[in-house]
Design a protein around this motif. Structure first.
Motif, PDB file in Angstrom:
ATOM      1  N   VAL A 126      39.830  39.372  52.168  1.00  0.00           N
ATOM      2  CA  VAL A 126      40.670  39.697  51.011  1.00  0.00           C
ATOM      3  C   VAL A 126      40.658  41.191  50.711  1.00  0.00           C
ATOM      4  CG1 VAL A 126      40.911  39.373  48.509  1.00  0.00           C
ATOM      5  CG2 VAL A 126      40.622  37.416  49.980  1.00  0.00           C
ATOM      6  N   ARG A 127      39.470  41.822  50.818  1.00  0.00           N
ATOM      7  CA  ARG A 127      39.400  43.265  50.616  1.00  0.00           C
ATOM      8  C   ARG A 127      38.748  43.920  51.819  1.00  0.00           C
ATOM      9  NH1 ARG A 127      39.013  40.812  46.071  1.00  0.00           N
ATOM     10  NH2 ARG A 127      36.862  40.264  46.471  1.00  0.00           N
ATOM     11  N   PHE A 152      50.107  42.299  47.843  1.00  0.00           N
ATOM     12  CA  PHE A 152      48.819  42.888  48.230  1.00  0.00           C
ATOM     13  C   PHE A 152      47.951  41.934  49.045  1.00  0.00           C
ATOM     14  CE2 PHE A 152      48.611  41.068  43.937  1.00  0.00           C
ATOM     15  CZ  PHE A 152      47.650  40.088  44.130  1.00  0.00           C
ATOM     16  N   GLN A 207      42.992  28.149  47.043  1.00  0.00           N
ATOM     17  CA  GLN A 207      43.446  29.545  46.864  1.00  0.00           C
ATOM     18  C   GLN A 207      44.330  29.631  45.622  1.00  0.00           C
ATOM     19  OE1 GLN A 207      43.217  28.755  50.357  1.00  0.00           O
ATOM     20  NE2 GLN A 207      41.505  30.155  50.517  1.00  0.00           N
ATOM     21  N   ASN A 208      45.148  28.607  45.413  1.00  0.00           N
ATOM     22  CA  ASN A 208      45.914  28.459  44.163  1.00  0.00           C
ATOM     23  C   ASN A 208      45.727  27.022  43.748  1.00  0.00           C
ATOM     24  OD1 ASN A 208      47.212  30.976  43.710  1.00  0.00           O
ATOM     25  ND2 ASN A 208      48.540  30.509  45.447  1.00  0.00           N
ATOM     26  N   HIS A 219      46.702  30.181  39.544  1.00  0.00           N
ATOM     27  CA  HIS A 219      47.757  31.208  39.578  1.00  0.00           C
ATOM     28  C   HIS A 219      48.581  31.076  38.299  1.00  0.00           C
ATOM     29  CE1 HIS A 219      51.304  33.464  40.718  1.00  0.00           C
ATOM     30  NE2 HIS A 219      50.620  33.939  41.761  1.00  0.00           N
ATOM     31  N   PRO A 277      44.025  35.135  37.192  1.00  0.00           N
ATOM     32  CA  PRO A 277      44.214  36.546  37.550  1.00  0.00           C
ATOM     33  C   PRO A 277      45.485  37.155  36.952  1.00  0.00           C
ATOM     34  CG  PRO A 277      43.544  35.280  39.464  1.00  0.00           C
ATOM     35  CD  PRO A 277      43.881  34.280  38.376  1.00  0.00           C
ATOM     36  N   GLN A 289      45.984  40.759  37.300  1.00  0.00           N
ATOM     37  CA  GLN A 289      46.193  41.835  38.304  1.00  0.00           C
ATOM     38  C   GLN A 289      46.618  43.162  37.684  1.00  0.00           C
ATOM     39  OE1 GLN A 289      44.786  40.691  40.693  1.00  0.00           O
ATOM     40  NE2 GLN A 289      45.487  38.701  41.371  1.00  0.00           N
ATOM     41  N   ARG A 345      54.446  39.283  41.349  1.00  0.00           N
ATOM     42  CA  ARG A 345      53.699  38.268  40.603  1.00  0.00           C
ATOM     43  C   ARG A 345      54.630  37.326  39.833  1.00  0.00           C
ATOM     44  NH1 ARG A 345      48.777  36.795  41.908  1.00  0.00           N
ATOM     45  NH2 ARG A 345      48.018  36.510  39.805  1.00  0.00           N
ATOM     46  N   ASP A 386      41.220  38.593  37.080  1.00  0.00           N
ATOM     47  CA  ASP A 386      41.076  39.606  38.130  1.00  0.00           C
ATOM     48  C   ASP A 386      42.083  40.718  37.843  1.00  0.00           C
ATOM     49  OD1 ASP A 386      39.356  37.961  39.561  1.00  0.00           O
ATOM     50  OD2 ASP A 386      40.911  37.239  40.928  1.00  0.00           O
ATOM     51  N   ILE A 408      43.569  44.483  39.632  1.00  0.00           N
ATOM     52  CA  ILE A 408      43.549  45.442  40.751  1.00  0.00           C
ATOM     53  C   ILE A 408      43.966  46.803  40.193  1.00  0.00           C
ATOM     54  CG2 ILE A 408      44.600  46.095  42.953  1.00  0.00           C
ATOM     55  CD1 ILE A 408      45.094  43.142  43.511  1.00  0.00           C
ATOM     56  N   TYR A 410      38.998  45.191  40.746  1.00  0.00           N
ATOM     57  CA  TYR A 410      38.947  45.636  42.140  1.00  0.00           C
ATOM     58  C   TYR A 410      39.786  46.886  42.332  1.00  0.00           C
ATOM     59  CZ  TYR A 410      37.618  40.719  42.762  1.00  0.00           C
ATOM     60  OH  TYR A 410      37.013  39.495  42.675  1.00  0.00           O
ATOM     61  N   LYS A 411      39.337  47.723  43.271  1.00  0.00           N
ATOM     62  CA  LYS A 411      40.183  48.850  43.685  1.00  0.00           C
ATOM     63  C   LYS A 411      41.136  48.311  44.739  1.00  0.00           C
ATOM     64  CE  LYS A 411      36.194  51.460  43.786  1.00  0.00           C
ATOM     65  NZ  LYS A 411      35.237  52.258  44.411  1.00  0.00           N
ATOM     66  N   SER A 447      42.991  47.632  47.954  1.00  0.00           N
ATOM     67  CA  SER A 447      42.592  47.897  49.326  1.00  0.00           C
ATOM     68  C   SER A 447      43.730  47.446  50.235  1.00  0.00           C
ATOM     69  CB  SER A 447      41.275  47.135  49.535  1.00  0.00           C
ATOM     70  OG  SER A 447      41.177  46.502  50.739  1.00  0.00           O
ATOM     71  N   ARG A 469      45.774  45.969  53.009  1.00  0.00           N
ATOM     72  CA  ARG A 469      45.490  44.936  54.019  1.00  0.00           C
ATOM     73  C   ARG A 469      46.616  44.947  55.054  1.00  0.00           C
ATOM     74  NH1 ARG A 469      41.320  43.076  54.959  1.00  0.00           N
ATOM     75  NH2 ARG A 469      41.262  45.273  55.237  1.00  0.00           N
TER      76      ARG A 469
HETATM   77  N1  SAM Z   1      44.926  32.810  43.255  1.00  0.00           N
HETATM   78  C1  SAM Z   1      44.641  34.160  42.965  1.00  0.00           C
HETATM   79  C2  SAM Z   1      45.875  34.829  42.371  1.00  0.00           C
HETATM   80  O1  SAM Z   1      46.310  34.477  41.292  1.00  0.00           O
HETATM   81  O2  SAM Z   1      46.391  35.756  42.960  1.00  0.00           O
HETATM   82  C3  SAM Z   1      44.170  34.907  44.191  1.00  0.00           C
HETATM   83  C4  SAM Z   1      42.726  34.911  44.444  1.00  0.00           C
HETATM   84  S1  SAM Z   1      42.282  36.206  45.594  1.00  0.00           S
HETATM   85  C5  SAM Z   1      41.647  35.310  46.867  1.00  0.00           C
HETATM   86  C6  SAM Z   1      40.988  36.944  44.690  1.00  0.00           C
HETATM   87  C7  SAM Z   1      41.326  38.283  44.068  1.00  0.00           C
HETATM   88  O3  SAM Z   1      41.150  39.320  45.012  1.00  0.00           O
HETATM   89  C8  SAM Z   1      42.744  38.463  43.589  1.00  0.00           C
HETATM   90  O4  SAM Z   1      42.983  37.856  42.360  1.00  0.00           O
HETATM   91  C9  SAM Z   1      42.897  39.967  43.530  1.00  0.00           C
HETATM   92  O5  SAM Z   1      42.540  40.501  42.277  1.00  0.00           O
HETATM   93  C10 SAM Z   1      41.895  40.438  44.596  1.00  0.00           C
HETATM   94  N2  SAM Z   1      42.625  40.979  45.755  1.00  0.00           N
HETATM   95  C11 SAM Z   1      43.404  40.320  46.617  1.00  0.00           C
HETATM   96  N3  SAM Z   1      43.953  41.167  47.521  1.00  0.00           N
HETATM   97  C12 SAM Z   1      43.490  42.394  47.205  1.00  0.00           C
HETATM   98  C13 SAM Z   1      43.708  43.697  47.758  1.00  0.00           C
HETATM   99  N4  SAM Z   1      44.497  43.887  48.795  1.00  0.00           N
HETATM  100  N5  SAM Z   1      43.059  44.736  47.182  1.00  0.00           N
HETATM  101  C14 SAM Z   1      42.255  44.562  46.115  1.00  0.00           C
HETATM  102  N6  SAM Z   1      42.029  43.357  45.548  1.00  0.00           N
HETATM  103  C15 SAM Z   1      42.642  42.293  46.078  1.00  0.00           C
END
Ligand code: SAM
Length: 447
Positions: free
Chosen positions: A53-54, A165, A203-204, A247, A272, A274, A286, A312, A314, A343-344, A346, A348
């Protein structure tokens, strides 16, 4: 989900006669299932479960693989394996980058691990099992649980959303739900095995739709997520039911009503957000505005006043301006979550956002991250302190702390509680008054 996969792998390997030397923490950040210090920690086989994920989580695995490679030069018999999302993401390319890697197992083949390991010993060839389609959830009666009373249970996997993301659709594929009948059967089996509290995973998780057979065939509609929750709440012997991660798009009035009328459902909701900026939410795809998200939180709090809500965030998504960042800060201050992971951003590779320039310098991401963490820490502490003196139902997990007379439990809001009691309380739900707070752990006494 990674924690569950690690527990399945550990249980299956143990059943097949392997000894689990050391288990990782199950954070999903690249965890050792087997190992002693020196990365392998003296184990014969090291199996790392990975998360994509990150970037940070992947970097740790690259680092550990490098160290393991060096160790393998000294100890060529060492077997090194990878499982989890990095395997799904990088596939056979990993063998080129790490020629001393012996095996890779995708999330849909965990049950084949013992046979794959034996094959590595017999042939000394690199072995890989990855399949992109089909359901990756297989219930296993050998899953190695942390305590006898709590179990994780995946009910869906994959993701049909298109958050720009996120790498999950690439590593876990499109959404697949376990048929509701199968989930109910598994819950009954776990309850008969002594489990009292189950956390549903996905995941959701709230976009669960229990149709079809799980073999790709579409069947008649069986249950939506709120309907599944109601079915599971009726199972005798199951005392608490939690779920993660939700979600916002699938956080519906119907779901909130079901939570409100079923006290068995845990009083913690992770949703989350975000970003607090509509401009960034749109760039993230979103599909909701901040106001829409906030109105859902308001409604949930109205229906379930004792609910603890976490989120969560970002920071530093491409194009995030100071004004966007201030909007997120305002959102944290306005909603006053009980907790937040910040989270910062990142980048992908392969995600839609990877086509945007990653234009927020690392120092700006770091300072925004630190600022929001401080804002949230203050709110979390104030909210936690406001609970002192109140009485809650606590589930006694049955594991002591370092102190032999202490037990650890979880409130129905999923907050950690430590208290003095003997082992006989393990597995029970008891009423407790919160008497103190140390970091995020409460002290409590029996009432
Ligand atoms: N079901 C969740 C949603 O509503 O999006 C997703 C869960 S995800 C596996 C866990 C968290 O990792 C996300 O909510 C997001 O904040 C963070 N995340 C996912 N991709 C990311 C990225 N590319 N950079 C930073 N944080 C990320």
């Amino acid at each position: 989900m990674n924690t569950y996969d690690s527990q399945v792998a550990a249980g299956i390997l143990e059943k097949a006669g392997f000894e689990i030397a050391v288990e990782g923490e199950g954070t999903g950040d690249g965890v050792l299932i087997s190992g002693r210090p020196s990365i392998s920690q003296g184990a014969d086989i090291v199996l790392m479960n990975t998360c994509s994920v990150r970037d940070h989580a992947e970097e740790r695995v690259w680092g550990r693989l490098g160290l393991l490679g060096a160790e393998k030069k000294e100890r060529p018999e060492l077997v090194i394996g990878l499982m989890g999302c990095m395997v799904e993401e990088h596939r056979e390319k990993l063998f080129k980058r790490f020629p001393y890697l012996d095996l890779m197992v995708g999330t849909r083949h965990i049950k084949e691990l013992p046979e794959m390991i034996r094959q590595v010993y017999e042939t000394r060839k690199q072995i890989v099992r990855i399949k992109q389609d089909g359901i990756s959830i297989e219930y296993s009666e050998f899953t190695k649980r942390d305590t006898g009373f709590h179990a994780w249970l995946p009910i869906m996997t994959g993701c049909n959303k298109e958050c720009t993301f996120c790498i999950v659709p690439m590593t876990r594929g499109t959404e697949v739900s376990m048929p509701a009948g199968e989930v109910c059967r598994e819950v009954r089996r776990l309850v008969a095995d002594g489990v009292k509290w189950i956390t549903l995973l996905g995941q959701n998780v709230n976009s669960y739709n229990g149709q079809g057979t799980g073999n790709g065939e579409r069947g008649t509609s069986e249950a939506t997520f709120p309907e599944l929750l109601e079915m599971l709440c009726k199972i005798d012997g199951l005392d608490r039911l939690s779920f993660t991660t939700s979600h916002p798009q699938d956080a519906t009035e119907e779901l909130f009503q079901v939570i409100a009328r079923n006290p068995k459902i845990g009083r913690r909701f992770h949703l989350p957000l975000q970003s607090g900026s509509d401009r960034i939410l749109k760039r993230m795809k979103r599909f909701h505005t901040y106001a829409e998200y906030k109105s859902k939180i308001d409604r949930l709090r109205e229906l379930v006043p004792e609910i603890s809500i976490t989120t969560d965030i970002i920071v530093g998504f491409p194009g995030e301006t100071d004004e966007d960042h201030r909007a997120t800060r305002r959102a944290l201050e306005e909603i006053r979550f009980d907790g937040a992971y910040i989270y910062k951003y990142s980048l992908r590779p392969g995600t839609p956002a990877a086509r945007l320039p990653d234009d927020i310098p690392l120092e700006v991401k770091t300072s925004r991250n630190r600022e929001l963490l401080l804002v949230q820490q203050k709110i979390t502490e104030e909210k936690s302190r406001s609970l002192l003196g109140k009485v809650f139902t606590v589930f006694v997990e049955g594991r002591g702390t370092d102190h032999p007379k202490e037990q650890v439990g979880r409130m129905d809001q999923d907050r950690r509680v430590v208290f003095e009691a003997d082992q006989s309380y393990a597995g029970q739900f008891i009423r407790m008054e919160l008497t103190g707070l140390h970091h995020e752990t409460f002290r409590a006494k029996l009432v």
